[in-house]
Design a protein around this motif. Structure first.
Motif, PDB file in Angstrom:
ATOM      1  N   ALA A 163       0.853  -1.188   0.000  1.00  0.00           N
ATOM      2  CA  ALA A 163       0.000   0.000   0.000  1.00  0.00           C
ATOM      3  C   ALA A 163       0.888   1.237   0.000  1.00  0.00           C
ATOM      4  O   ALA A 163       2.045   1.191   0.436  1.00  0.00           O
ATOM      5  N   ARG A 164       0.332   2.320  -0.500  1.00  0.00           N
ATOM      6  CA  ARG A 164       1.047   3.599  -0.481  1.00  0.00           C
ATOM      7  C   ARG A 164       0.115   4.653   0.091  1.00  0.00           C
ATOM      8  O   ARG A 164      -1.012   4.835  -0.378  1.00  0.00           O
ATOM      9  N   LEU A 165       0.577   5.339   1.110  1.00  0.00           N
ATOM     10  CA  LEU A 165      -0.197   6.399   1.745  1.00  0.00           C
ATOM     11  C   LEU A 165       0.435   7.744   1.415  1.00  0.00           C
ATOM     12  O   LEU A 165       1.653   7.918   1.543  1.00  0.00           O
ATOM     13  N   ASN A 166      -0.374   8.677   0.979  1.00  0.00           N
ATOM     14  CA  ASN A 166       0.095  10.052   0.803  1.00  0.00           C
ATOM     15  C   ASN A 166      -0.064  10.782   2.123  1.00  0.00           C
ATOM     16  O   ASN A 166      -1.040  10.576   2.853  1.00  0.00           O
ATOM     17  N   PHE A 167       0.902  11.620   2.450  1.00  0.00           N
ATOM     18  CA  PHE A 167       0.784  12.366   3.700  1.00  0.00           C
ATOM     19  C   PHE A 167       1.042  13.846   3.489  1.00  0.00           C
ATOM     20  O   PHE A 167       1.668  14.260   2.509  1.00  0.00           O
ATOM     21  N   LYS A 168       0.517  14.615   4.433  1.00  0.00           N
ATOM     22  CA  LYS A 168       0.751  16.058   4.469  1.00  0.00           C
ATOM     23  C   LYS A 168       1.820  16.338   5.525  1.00  0.00           C
ATOM     24  O   LYS A 168       1.894  15.649   6.532  1.00  0.00           O
ATOM     25  N   ASN A 169       2.601  17.343   5.267  1.00  0.00           N
ATOM     26  CA  ASN A 169       3.662  17.716   6.198  1.00  0.00           C
ATOM     27  C   ASN A 169       3.718  19.244   6.269  1.00  0.00           C
ATOM     28  O   ASN A 169       4.753  19.865   6.107  1.00  0.00           O
ATOM     29  N   GLU A 170       2.545  19.830   6.543  1.00  0.00           N
ATOM     30  CA  GLU A 170       2.385  21.273   6.405  1.00  0.00           C
ATOM     31  C   GLU A 170       3.272  22.073   7.345  1.00  0.00           C
ATOM     32  O   GLU A 170       3.760  23.145   6.997  1.00  0.00           O
ATOM     33  N   ASP A 171       3.493  21.555   8.549  1.00  0.00           N
ATOM     34  CA  ASP A 171       4.310  22.301   9.509  1.00  0.00           C
ATOM     35  C   ASP A 171       5.759  21.850   9.502  1.00  0.00           C
ATOM     36  O   ASP A 171       6.561  22.303  10.322  1.00  0.00           O
ATOM     37  N   GLY A 172       6.111  20.954   8.581  1.00  0.00           N
ATOM     38  CA  GLY A 172       7.481  20.470   8.507  1.00  0.00           C
ATOM     39  C   GLY A 172       7.819  19.436   9.563  1.00  0.00           C
ATOM     40  O   GLY A 172       8.938  18.952   9.616  1.00  0.00           O
ATOM     41  N   GLN A 173       6.861  19.088  10.407  1.00  0.00           N
ATOM     42  CA  GLN A 173       7.135  18.167  11.507  1.00  0.00           C
ATOM     43  C   GLN A 173       6.195  16.968  11.478  1.00  0.00           C
ATOM     44  O   GLN A 173       6.631  15.845  11.333  1.00  0.00           O
ATOM     45  N   HIS A 174       4.901  17.214  11.598  1.00  0.00           N
ATOM     46  CA  HIS A 174       3.964  16.098  11.705  1.00  0.00           C
ATOM     47  C   HIS A 174       3.726  15.431  10.358  1.00  0.00           C
ATOM     48  O   HIS A 174       3.612  16.098   9.328  1.00  0.00           O
ATOM     49  N   ILE A 175       3.637  14.117  10.392  1.00  0.00           N
ATOM     50  CA  ILE A 175       3.264  13.328   9.219  1.00  0.00           C
ATOM     51  C   ILE A 175       1.785  13.011   9.373  1.00  0.00           C
ATOM     52  O   ILE A 175       1.387  12.236  10.244  1.00  0.00           O
ATOM     53  N   VAL A 176       0.946  13.627   8.543  1.00  0.00           N
ATOM     54  CA  VAL A 176      -0.500  13.533   8.689  1.00  0.00           C
ATOM     55  C   VAL A 176      -1.084  12.780   7.502  1.00  0.00           C
ATOM     56  O   VAL A 176      -0.841  13.138   6.341  1.00  0.00           O
ATOM     57  N   ASN A 191       5.326   4.126   2.047  1.00  0.00           N
ATOM     58  CA  ASN A 191       5.195   2.903   1.262  1.00  0.00           C
ATOM     59  C   ASN A 191       5.261   1.702   2.202  1.00  0.00           C
ATOM     60  O   ASN A 191       6.261   1.503   2.891  1.00  0.00           O
ATOM     61  N   LEU A 192       4.191   0.922   2.223  1.00  0.00           N
ATOM     62  CA  LEU A 192       4.083  -0.207   3.139  1.00  0.00           C
ATOM     63  C   LEU A 192       4.119  -1.523   2.367  1.00  0.00           C
ATOM     64  O   LEU A 192       3.478  -1.652   1.309  1.00  0.00           O
ATOM     65  N   VAL A 193       4.874  -2.460   2.881  1.00  0.00           N
ATOM     66  CA  VAL A 193       4.955  -3.803   2.313  1.00  0.00           C
ATOM     67  C   VAL A 193       4.672  -4.780   3.444  1.00  0.00           C
ATOM     68  O   VAL A 193       5.322  -4.722   4.499  1.00  0.00           O
ATOM     69  N   LYS A 194       3.709  -5.662   3.221  1.00  0.00           N
ATOM     70  CA  LYS A 194       3.341  -6.608   4.257  1.00  0.00           C
ATOM     71  C   LYS A 194       4.551  -7.445   4.648  1.00  0.00           C
ATOM     72  O   LYS A 194       5.373  -7.810   3.816  1.00  0.00           O
ATOM     73  N   ASN A 195       4.676  -7.752   5.918  1.00  0.00           N
ATOM     74  CA  ASN A 195       5.881  -8.419   6.414  1.00  0.00           C
ATOM     75  C   ASN A 195       6.193  -9.709   5.671  1.00  0.00           C
ATOM     76  O   ASN A 195       7.338  -9.977   5.311  1.00  0.00           O
ATOM     77  N   VAL A 196       5.170 -10.526   5.411  1.00  0.00           N
ATOM     78  CA  VAL A 196       5.425 -11.787   4.712  1.00  0.00           C
ATOM     79  C   VAL A 196       5.870 -11.531   3.287  1.00  0.00           C
ATOM     80  O   VAL A 196       6.710 -12.236   2.730  1.00  0.00           O
ATOM     81  N   THR A 197       5.330 -10.483   2.643  1.00  0.00           N
ATOM     82  CA  THR A 197       5.729 -10.132   1.277  1.00  0.00           C
ATOM     83  C   THR A 197       7.149  -9.621   1.252  1.00  0.00           C
ATOM     84  O   THR A 197       7.947  -9.977   0.385  1.00  0.00           O
ATOM     85  N   ALA A 198       7.508  -8.783   2.223  1.00  0.00           N
ATOM     86  CA  ALA A 198       8.855  -8.228   2.290  1.00  0.00           C
ATOM     87  C   ALA A 198       9.888  -9.327   2.490  1.00  0.00           C
ATOM     88  O   ALA A 198      10.963  -9.315   1.892  1.00  0.00           O
TER      89      ALA A 198
END
Length: 423
Positions: free
Chosen positions: A162-175, A280-287
């Motif tokens: 899976a792939r997650l898009n995130f915002k980093n508007e304040d340069g710190q938090h991954i949202v 970017n997430l890869v399931k443990n068994v797949t990895a």
């Protein structure tokens, strides 16, 4: 505020409750004149989670000085961590009965209130559920009853990648954008939080009512305010990952962001790419299968080894001014936070011109001193003249936050227990 000196200065602290269903305060009770006695040794063993050795030290102190309230309180905390709740209650009740007006007695009262919410489990039982959303000026902590791996009954059906898009508007938090029962809700992606947590205000935004019945547990933040927790089952979706019958922890607090904890994404190893704004997430068994097909990882990418706390928190060994110290690798922390006790361990003196700041979290107000240290290093990443925050209230491990690794790409590999960091 300290109103009375007993056996030295008494300072309270929140233990980041990765160990207990009901997190309780931990105190640093070091006396300036007691640096080499059994009490000081007990504190050191407690910090290292060698609870059996710590208990022996505190019992030795109490044989010599039966009215040493500091050792009495710390003995209670130690036995609670060992899973010996009756023994812990014995020390807490003795403090409340005999020394109710002492600082240790007041902290014991808080511990008894926290333990009064239901059955307890301790670090020795392997159950946990705490995490943190923090910065150099504020810390918020949470506690629950499930371990980081107990994220529902749907793991087999999760997508392999899976792939997650995130915002980093304040340069710190991954949202990251999520949905709770189909209602949109943003979460802070937080490796320092074992559980996925929202507050009552966010619960209402999701169209859900406050849970009925008694709370499932309690939590306590650095300000020592105890809050109730409830555990509910929801359908939680983030990107292409949907977890059904997912245990969501609801905390009786408002005004702090929802936290996406490790129990949601524990089936995956993941890479955070700050440049691309993706996780970017890869399931443990797949990895594991992919690594086998390609002969493992390339030379030179062995990464930074880590060990897990029983609840799933990631501990790495960093170097601060050339001295090693274990730190919690915490994507939910804005900055790097230490206690004054950690400063003593590292031989660092807080300068007179350190900048004062005050923040407020679930545990109340937190006062910190902010100042630069000469050098901090983790693996191949090293930063100089680096600003940290220090609070007088000690806690477990210092937090290694986004201000250190936020400009890096990193992969957390649960299978190999390493973090692979690239600038």
């Amino acid at each position: 505020m300290i109103q009375k000196r007993e056996n030295g200065t008494l300072r309270s602290v929140t233990k980041f409750g990765k160990a207990a269903l009901f997190a309780v305060a931990v105190v640093s009770l070091l006396s300036p004149a007691a640096q080499a006695d059994p009490f000081a040794e007990g504190v050191e063993f407690y910090q290292k989670r060698n609870f059996s050795r710590a208990a022996g030290c505190f019992e030795t102190v109490l044989v010599r000085s039966p009215e040493q309230t500091n050792a009495m309180y710390y003995a209670g905390l130690t036995y609670q961590q060992m899973g010996n709740t009756p023994k812990a209650l014995e020390f807490y009740n003795k403090l409340v009965t005999r020394y109710p007006n002492s600082q240790a007695g007041r902290l014991a009262q808080q511990a008894l209130r926290a333990l009064g919410g239901g059955a307890q489990r301790s670090a020795g039982g392997g159950s946990s559920g705490a995490g943190s959303y923090s910065s150099a000026s504020s810390v918020r902590s949470y506690s629950g009853s499930s371990s980081a791996s107990s994220g529902g009954d749907d793991e087999a059906g999760l997508p392999p990648q899976a792939r997650l898009n995130f915002k980093n508007e304040d340069g710190q938090h991954i949202v990251v954008a999520g949905q709770v029962n189909g209602r949109a809700l943003d979460f802070v992606f937080d490796t320092g939080c074992d559980q996925t947590v929202i507050g009552m205000d966010d619960l209402a935004r999701c169209g859900l009512s406050k849970p009925s019945g008694p709370p499932s547990g309690k939590s306590i933040g650095i300000g020592n305010a105890v809050t109730d927790n409830w555990r509910i089952s929801v359908t939680l979706r983030v990107g292409g990952i949907e977890r059904r019958n997912f245990p969501l922890l609801v905390s009786d607090r408002t005004g702090v962001p929802p936290l996406l904890g490790r129990n949601f994404y524990s089936p995956y190893q993941f890479t955070i790419d700050k440049t691309g704004g993706t996780i970017n997430l890869v399931k443990n068994v797949t990895a594991t299968a992919q690594a086998g097909r390609h002969g493992g990882y390339v030379s030179g990418s062995s990464g930074v080894p880590f060990r897990k706390l029983k609840g799933g928190g990631i501990l790495v060994t960093a170097e601060v001014n050339g001295r090693p110290i274990e730190m919690l690798f915490d994507t939910g922390a804005q900055g790097c936070l230490f206690s004054s006790h950690h400063m003593k361990q590292l031989g660092i003196t807080i300068p007179d011109d350190a900048v004062d700041s005050v923040g407020r979290g679930v545990g109340g107000s937190t006062h910190t001193k902010n100042f630069p240290i000469s050098r901090i290093r983790l693996g191949s990443v090293e930063k100089s003249n680096f600003v940290i925050g220090v609070t007088e209230i000690p806690f477990g491990e210092p937090l290694l936050g986004q201000s250190f690794f936020g400009d890096c790409q990193y992969t957390i590999d649960d299978q190999a227990s390493v973090i692979r960091i690239r600038r």
